[in-house]
Structure formats: structure tokens, C-alpha cells
Design a protein around this motif. Structure first.
Motif, PDB file in Angstrom:
ATOM      1  N   ARG A  78      -9.245  78.701  48.033  1.00  0.00           N
ATOM      2  CA  ARG A  78      -9.239  77.871  46.827  1.00  0.00           C
ATOM      3  C   ARG A  78      -9.936  76.546  47.080  1.00  0.00           C
ATOM      4  O   ARG A  78     -10.718  76.073  46.251  1.00  0.00           O
ATOM      5  CB  ARG A  78      -7.796  77.639  46.380  1.00  0.00           C
ATOM      6  CG  ARG A  78      -7.690  76.798  45.121  1.00  0.00           C
ATOM      7  CD  ARG A  78      -6.260  76.660  44.683  1.00  0.00           C
ATOM      8  NE  ARG A  78      -6.151  75.818  43.506  1.00  0.00           N
ATOM      9  CZ  ARG A  78      -5.015  75.498  42.914  1.00  0.00           C
ATOM     10  NH1 ARG A  78      -3.871  75.978  43.409  1.00  0.00           N
ATOM     11  NH2 ARG A  78      -4.996  74.726  41.846  1.00  0.00           N
ATOM     12  N   ARG A  81     -13.539  77.228  47.149  1.00  0.00           N
ATOM     13  CA  ARG A  81     -14.065  77.433  45.794  1.00  0.00           C
ATOM     14  C   ARG A  81     -14.172  76.113  45.048  1.00  0.00           C
ATOM     15  O   ARG A  81     -15.161  75.858  44.334  1.00  0.00           O
ATOM     16  CB  ARG A  81     -13.169  78.407  45.021  1.00  0.00           C
ATOM     17  CG  ARG A  81     -13.287  79.853  45.468  1.00  0.00           C
ATOM     18  CD  ARG A  81     -12.664  80.784  44.437  1.00  0.00           C
ATOM     19  NE  ARG A  81     -11.252  80.498  44.240  1.00  0.00           N
ATOM     20  CZ  ARG A  81     -10.272  81.056  44.921  1.00  0.00           C
ATOM     21  NH1 ARG A  81     -10.561  81.943  45.867  1.00  0.00           N
ATOM     22  NH2 ARG A  81      -9.010  80.772  44.669  1.00  0.00           N
ATOM     23  N   GLU A  82     -13.130  75.268  45.183  1.00  0.00           N
ATOM     24  CA  GLU A  82     -13.170  73.970  44.504  1.00  0.00           C
ATOM     25  C   GLU A  82     -14.310  73.108  45.047  1.00  0.00           C
ATOM     26  O   GLU A  82     -14.999  72.426  44.282  1.00  0.00           O
ATOM     27  CB  GLU A  82     -11.829  73.256  44.693  1.00  0.00           C
ATOM     28  CG  GLU A  82     -10.685  73.884  43.905  1.00  0.00           C
ATOM     29  CD  GLU A  82      -9.358  73.206  44.175  1.00  0.00           C
ATOM     30  OE1 GLU A  82      -9.298  72.383  45.107  1.00  0.00           O
ATOM     31  OE2 GLU A  82      -8.377  73.506  43.449  1.00  0.00           O
ATOM     32  N   GLN A  84     -17.043  74.250  46.404  1.00  0.00           N
ATOM     33  CA  GLN A  84     -18.279  74.853  45.915  1.00  0.00           C
ATOM     34  C   GLN A  84     -18.513  74.515  44.458  1.00  0.00           C
ATOM     35  O   GLN A  84     -19.643  74.211  44.033  1.00  0.00           O
ATOM     36  CB  GLN A  84     -18.208  76.381  46.099  1.00  0.00           C
ATOM     37  CG  GLN A  84     -19.456  77.131  45.655  1.00  0.00           C
ATOM     38  CD  GLN A  84     -20.661  76.794  46.488  1.00  0.00           C
ATOM     39  OE1 GLN A  84     -20.533  76.366  47.621  1.00  0.00           O
ATOM     40  NE2 GLN A  84     -21.844  76.974  45.923  1.00  0.00           N
ATOM     41  N   TRP A  85     -17.418  74.557  43.662  1.00  0.00           N
ATOM     42  CA  TRP A  85     -17.525  74.228  42.232  1.00  0.00           C
ATOM     43  C   TRP A  85     -17.956  72.772  42.052  1.00  0.00           C
ATOM     44  O   TRP A  85     -18.818  72.472  41.226  1.00  0.00           O
ATOM     45  CB  TRP A  85     -16.191  74.479  41.557  1.00  0.00           C
ATOM     46  CG  TRP A  85     -16.224  74.243  40.084  1.00  0.00           C
ATOM     47  CD1 TRP A  85     -16.682  75.089  39.116  1.00  0.00           C
ATOM     48  CD2 TRP A  85     -15.794  73.060  39.394  1.00  0.00           C
ATOM     49  NE1 TRP A  85     -16.565  74.520  37.874  1.00  0.00           N
ATOM     50  CE2 TRP A  85     -16.018  73.271  38.008  1.00  0.00           C
ATOM     51  CE3 TRP A  85     -15.242  71.857  39.800  1.00  0.00           C
ATOM     52  CZ2 TRP A  85     -15.712  72.329  37.052  1.00  0.00           C
ATOM     53  CZ3 TRP A  85     -14.934  70.912  38.839  1.00  0.00           C
ATOM     54  CH2 TRP A  85     -15.160  71.140  37.495  1.00  0.00           C
ATOM     55  N   GLU A  86     -17.336  71.862  42.832  1.00  0.00           N
ATOM     56  CA  GLU A  86     -17.707  70.454  42.743  1.00  0.00           C
ATOM     57  C   GLU A  86     -19.168  70.257  43.161  1.00  0.00           C
ATOM     58  O   GLU A  86     -19.896  69.465  42.544  1.00  0.00           O
ATOM     59  CB  GLU A  86     -16.788  69.614  43.631  1.00  0.00           C
ATOM     60  CG  GLU A  86     -15.354  69.520  43.106  1.00  0.00           C
ATOM     61  CD  GLU A  86     -14.454  68.747  44.037  1.00  0.00           C
ATOM     62  OE1 GLU A  86     -14.938  68.336  45.116  1.00  0.00           O
ATOM     63  OE2 GLU A  86     -13.273  68.547  43.696  1.00  0.00           O
ATOM     64  N   LYS A  87     -19.582  70.975  44.190  1.00  0.00           N
ATOM     65  CA  LYS A  87     -20.969  70.895  44.624  1.00  0.00           C
ATOM     66  C   LYS A  87     -21.914  71.376  43.527  1.00  0.00           C
ATOM     67  O   LYS A  87     -22.934  70.728  43.225  1.00  0.00           O
ATOM     68  CB  LYS A  87     -21.161  71.733  45.888  1.00  0.00           C
ATOM     69  CG  LYS A  87     -22.574  71.687  46.444  1.00  0.00           C
ATOM     70  CD  LYS A  87     -22.679  72.542  47.701  1.00  0.00           C
ATOM     71  CE  LYS A  87     -24.110  72.541  48.239  1.00  0.00           C
ATOM     72  NZ  LYS A  87     -24.231  73.401  49.455  1.00  0.00           N
ATOM     73  N   GLU A  88     -21.549  72.522  42.919  1.00  0.00           N
ATOM     74  CA  GLU A  88     -22.384  73.060  41.837  1.00  0.00           C
ATOM     75  C   GLU A  88     -22.390  72.122  40.637  1.00  0.00           C
ATOM     76  O   GLU A  88     -23.429  71.948  39.988  1.00  0.00           O
ATOM     77  CB  GLU A  88     -21.867  74.439  41.430  1.00  0.00           C
ATOM     78  CG  GLU A  88     -22.090  75.496  42.495  1.00  0.00           C
ATOM     79  CD  GLU A  88     -21.443  76.821  42.136  1.00  0.00           C
ATOM     80  OE1 GLU A  88     -20.753  76.865  41.078  1.00  0.00           O
ATOM     81  OE2 GLU A  88     -21.615  77.797  42.888  1.00  0.00           O
ATOM     82  N   GLN A  89     -21.209  71.522  40.333  1.00  0.00           N
ATOM     83  CA  GLN A  89     -21.150  70.574  39.229  1.00  0.00           C
ATOM     84  C   GLN A  89     -22.052  69.375  39.499  1.00  0.00           C
ATOM     85  O   GLN A  89     -22.763  68.893  38.606  1.00  0.00           O
ATOM     86  CB  GLN A  89     -19.704  70.095  39.019  1.00  0.00           C
ATOM     87  CG  GLN A  89     -18.826  71.103  38.318  1.00  0.00           C
ATOM     88  CD  GLN A  89     -19.215  71.315  36.882  1.00  0.00           C
ATOM     89  OE1 GLN A  89     -19.941  72.249  36.546  1.00  0.00           O
ATOM     90  NE2 GLN A  89     -18.766  70.456  36.011  1.00  0.00           N
ATOM     91  N   ARG A  92     -25.559  70.521  39.052  1.00  0.00           N
ATOM     92  CA  ARG A  92     -25.879  70.665  37.627  1.00  0.00           C
ATOM     93  C   ARG A  92     -26.050  69.297  36.964  1.00  0.00           C
ATOM     94  O   ARG A  92     -26.946  69.110  36.137  1.00  0.00           O
ATOM     95  CB  ARG A  92     -24.793  71.472  36.917  1.00  0.00           C
ATOM     96  CG  ARG A  92     -24.910  72.962  37.121  1.00  0.00           C
ATOM     97  CD  ARG A  92     -24.021  73.716  36.145  1.00  0.00           C
ATOM     98  NE  ARG A  92     -22.628  73.545  36.454  1.00  0.00           N
ATOM     99  CZ  ARG A  92     -21.941  74.358  37.244  1.00  0.00           C
ATOM    100  NH1 ARG A  92     -22.535  75.392  37.799  1.00  0.00           N
ATOM    101  NH2 ARG A  92     -20.664  74.158  37.485  1.00  0.00           N
TER     102      ARG A  92
END
Length: 254
Positions: A78, A81-82, A84-89, A92
Motif C-alpha cells: 500500500r 502504491r501510494e 507511486q500514485w503520488e509520483k504519478e500525480q 501529471r
């Protein structure tokens, strides 16, 4: 009379007593054996219970450790994933900012190109319409001795209130020409509303009769017909560099 004396033993028969003792001893042994068997069975049951309990506890411990490992794995995944999500955000958001910058730069470039095109195109239209208007209105009897181009009238604040694209003048008459690359009915109405104040804004025309004309390459939605109905002379590009003129039935004057 003779009294007979009988004597009875005060103690039971020894044989009978011995038999009773043997019977009690036998029963006691049997009870003891049953007790030992019962205790042995209970001991076995207790040992079995304890063994099964240890197995259950060991299984529970194993399952608990397994769940703990699964939970730790889940938490780690988790967090990954968080992250990775923050990195992708963040990526973006950065791309969006770059896209917005590119979009703003593109809009600015398009606006500059449009302004440049409009300015250059307007100058071209004015350059083509000026000699055409001069020749055509001379045929209408206007003896032009002065030509005004790009005349601005400004308020005290510096804001333009009216711009005259081309004005052809003689001693008594002035023809005010509105030059458009693309003309519609709204342009005609706005031009006429401006002409209501022309003599006030331009004292040089105060004592002259003012005629109005429009010169355009493209008339949209029948704007040429609308202009003539409202008393305007209509000049339209009829060739690569020539204009033709249509006179209104009732020329409007100011």
C-alpha cells in the motif's frame, strides 16, 4: 428343678469373618483397579486434550504469524502504491503545468499571428480600396482634393471613440469610407451609429455634407444589400486588385 446353662460365643465364626474380610479385600481391589483404570483413562484424555490444545495454539500462532506477514506485506504494498500514485500525480501535475504553459504560449502566438494578419490584411484592403474609392467617387462628382487615412479621435483618457479608415474630401463633400476585410450587418449598424457623432468629433467635417461608404472583400449574410438599403455606397473587390461600386437608391447624408 435344674437350670440349664447355655453358653454362646460372643464372637462371630472365624471362618465367616475370614471370608468376609477376603470378600471386602477383593471388592476393594476391584474398586481400586476400576479407579486406576478410570484415572489412567482420564490421564490419557487430559494428555490428549493438552496435545490437541498445543496443536491448536501452534496452528493459531502459525496463522497469526501468517496474517501478520500478510498485513505487513499489504502495508508495504500500500505504501508503495501510494508512493507511486503520488509520483504519478506529481508527474501529471508537472505535465499539466507544461501543457498549460505550451497552451498559453500557443494562444499567445496565435493571437500575435492573428493581430499581425489582421493588421497586415487590413492595410492591404485599405491600400486596394483607397485608389478605387478615389476613382469611383470622382465619377460620382466628388472632386477630391484631400484624403484622410487612419484618423483617430480619442477621449481625454486616450481611448479611441472613432477611427476613420479613409475620407475623400472636396470643399463641400466628404465621403467617409469604412474598410473591412469581412463585413456583416452589425458592422454596418455600428458604423452608422459612429457617424452620428462624426461632425462633433471631427470639426474639419462640420461644414461638409458627409456621404458614407463601405469597402470589403467579403459581405456576410447579405450585408452588401443591407448597407445599400441604409444608404451606403458599397465597394466590393471584383478582381485581384479592382473594386466595383454599387450606389444606394437614397444615399444617406450626415
Amino acid at each position: 428343678m435344674e437350670n440349664k446353662v447355655t453358653t454362646e460365643s460372643q464372637y462371630p465364626d472365624f471362618g465367616t469373618l475370614l471370608e468376609w474380610l477376603r470378600e471386602n479385600n477383593r471388592r476393594a481391589k476391584e474398586d481400586y483397579e476400576r479407579f486406576r483404570e478410570m484415572m489412567a483413562e482420564r490421564e490419557l484424555q487430559w494428555e490428549k486434550y493438552c496435545a490437541e490444545r498445543k496443536e491448536r495454539e501452534a496452528q493459531l500462532e502459525k496463522e497469526s504469524q501468517k496474517r501478520e506477514l500478510q498485513w505487513e506485506k499489504y502495508c508495504t504494498e500500500r505504501k508503495e502504491r501510494e508512493a507511486q500514485w503520488e509520483k504519478e500525480q506529481a508527474e501529471r501535475a508537472k505535465k499539466y503545468e507544461e501543457w498549460e504553459e505550451d497552451r498559453a504560449a500557443t494562444r499567445k502566438a496565435i493571437r500575435e499571428m492573428r493581430e499581425l494578419f489582421t493588421t497586415q490584411w487590413g492595410r492591404l484592403v485599405e491600400a486596394l480600396s483607397r485608389p478605387a474609392a478615389l476613382a469611383l467617387f470622382k465619377k460620382e462628382g466628388v472632386e477630391v482634393d484631400r484624403i484622410y487615412e487612419g484618423v483617430h479621435k480619442a477621449k481625454d483618457s486616450g481611448q479611441d471613440v472613432m477611427e476613420i479608415d479613409v475620407a475623400l474630401c472636396d470643399t463641400t463633400v466628404a465621403v467617409i469610407v469604412e474598410v473591412k476585410s469581412r463585413c456583416d450587418n452589425h458592422d454596418i449598424d455600428y458604423f452608422l451609429s459612429q457617424m452620428q457623432h462624426c461632425k462633433k468629433w471631427y470639426p474639419d467635417f462640420a461644414n461638409k455634407k458627409l456621404l458614407v461608404a463601405v469597402a470589403a472583400i467579403d459581405y456576410v449574410g447579405g450585408a452588401d444589400v443591407y448597407a445599400r438599403r441604409n444608404g451606403l455606397y458599397v465597394l466590393q473587390l471584383s478582381g485581384e486588385d479592382t473594386y466595383s461600386m454599387m450606389a444606394p437608391q437614397n444615399p444617406k447624408t450626415f
